[in-house]
Design an enzyme around this catalytic site. Structure first.
Site, PDB file in Angstrom:
ATOM      1  N   ASP A 104      41.575  33.560  48.335  1.00  0.00           N
ATOM      2  CA  ASP A 104      40.638  32.446  48.158  1.00  0.00           C
ATOM      3  C   ASP A 104      41.349  31.093  48.183  1.00  0.00           C
ATOM      4  OD1 ASP A 104      38.576  34.222  47.841  1.00  0.00           O
ATOM      5  OD2 ASP A 104      38.804  34.295  45.655  1.00  0.00           O
TER       6      ASP A 104
HETATM    7  N1  URA Z   1      40.468  38.277  43.839  1.00  0.00           N
HETATM    8  C1  URA Z   1      40.001  37.024  43.707  1.00  0.00           C
HETATM    9  O1  URA Z   1      39.175  36.746  42.851  1.00  0.00           O
HETATM   10  N2  URA Z   1      40.475  36.103  44.567  1.00  0.00           N
HETATM   11  C2  URA Z   1      41.390  36.360  45.511  1.00  0.00           C
HETATM   12  O2  URA Z   1      41.783  35.469  46.261  1.00  0.00           O
HETATM   13  C3  URA Z   1      41.853  37.674  45.635  1.00  0.00           C
HETATM   14  C4  URA Z   1      41.368  38.614  44.784  1.00  0.00           C
END
Ligand code: URA
Length: 269
Positions: A104
């Site tokens: 993310d």
């Molecule tokens: N879980 C999340 O909440 N974000 C990520 O980027 C990867 C796994």
């Protein structure tokens, strides 16, 4: 002979799934004929494969890179909203690499980039259960009951997560530092797992993936994987014959073979 989508992935055009999309969109031709169905086999030596009219050669050197992604970068090759992408952090690599899976915008840590479509497929396909480890800094104290619930699985988006390894590894100014290893890759999975149990994630960092360790790689920097790391990734079990979902557009069990350059194609496929 090799499947068209594998040819494109091996040539570094895109991951295998993205190559399938290119085919479905009618952007790929074999010996001048547009191919839209999956399952077509091509001869790497004699068939001429093109994407958007440009011939694709399959002799590209494979590159494997680990990046320590900072917060504030999107994990795509380009962004229509003009946000910074991870590609800006690896701009001194000439090969057409792309991110393996996603992290993310607000998550930092280990991100793999490669032009090896086969490896991307093996790492990102859910059936391979690739382990991914994160360190989450969450608000407040976290009870043993919460830790056990995270371990057993939490319902997010209407479906229970599969078992995870979870340990408290320290304390922060906000609360608790927890290491969690998951074997799925659902959207914002770690944040949602904590949120479902009333914990707010203040910081999230991926530290390990598929046996690779971020180690002391500085934030925003990248390095090439060592030969032994690449060999370890290549040992991830590949596709077993017959294990793949049969493409909907191919009726027979036999793969369709692309016609050779000398034979004229009767249909306009
Ligand atoms: N879980 C999340 O909440 N974000 C990520 O980027 C990867 C796994």
């Amino acid at each position: 002979m090799v499947r068209l989508q594998k040819y494109l992935a091996d040539a570094g055009v895109a991951s295998r799934r993205a190559s399938e999309k290119l085919i479905a969109e009618g952007r790929v031709s074999v010996n001048g004929d547009i191919i839209r169905e999956m399952g077509v086999q091509v001869d790497e030596e004699y068939d001429v494969i093109a994407v958007d009219g440009e011939i694709v050669k399959n002799s590209v050197k494979k590159e494997y890179i680990m990046l320590n992604k900072p917060v504030g970068f999107i994990t795509t090759v380009s962004d229509d909203k003009d946000r910074p992408t991870v590609m800006e952090l690896v701009s001194d690599i000439s090969a057409r690499i792309y991110p393996v899976g996603r992290l993310d915008y607000d998550t930092e840590g280990l991100l793999l980039l490669t032009n090896d479509g086969d490896l991307t497929y093996r790492i990102t396909h859910p059936k391979h259960d690739i382990a991914k480890t994160y360190v989450a800094e969450v608000t407040g104290d976290v009870s043993m009951d919460t830790i056990n619930q995270l371990r057993r699985g939490v319902v997010i988006d209407g479906k229970k997560t599969s078992p995870a390894e979870v340990e408290v590894v320290g304390a922060t100014q906000y609360g608790t530092k927890i290491e969690i290893t998951i074997h799925e890759g659902r959207n914002r999975q770690v944040r949602k797992m904590f949120e479902a149990l009333g914990c707010i994630v203040k910081r999230l960092k991926r530290t390990k993936e598929a046996g690779l360790n971020l180690g002391h790689l500085p934030l925003g920097k990248w390095r090439k994987l060592s030969e032994s790391e690449v060999n370890m990734l290549k040992k991830i079990e590949g596709e077993k014959p017959g294990s793949r979902r049969k493409p909907a557009s191919v009726g027979s069990k036999k793969p369709i073979k692309a016609q050779s350059r000398k034979t004229s194609r009767k249909t306009g496929r």
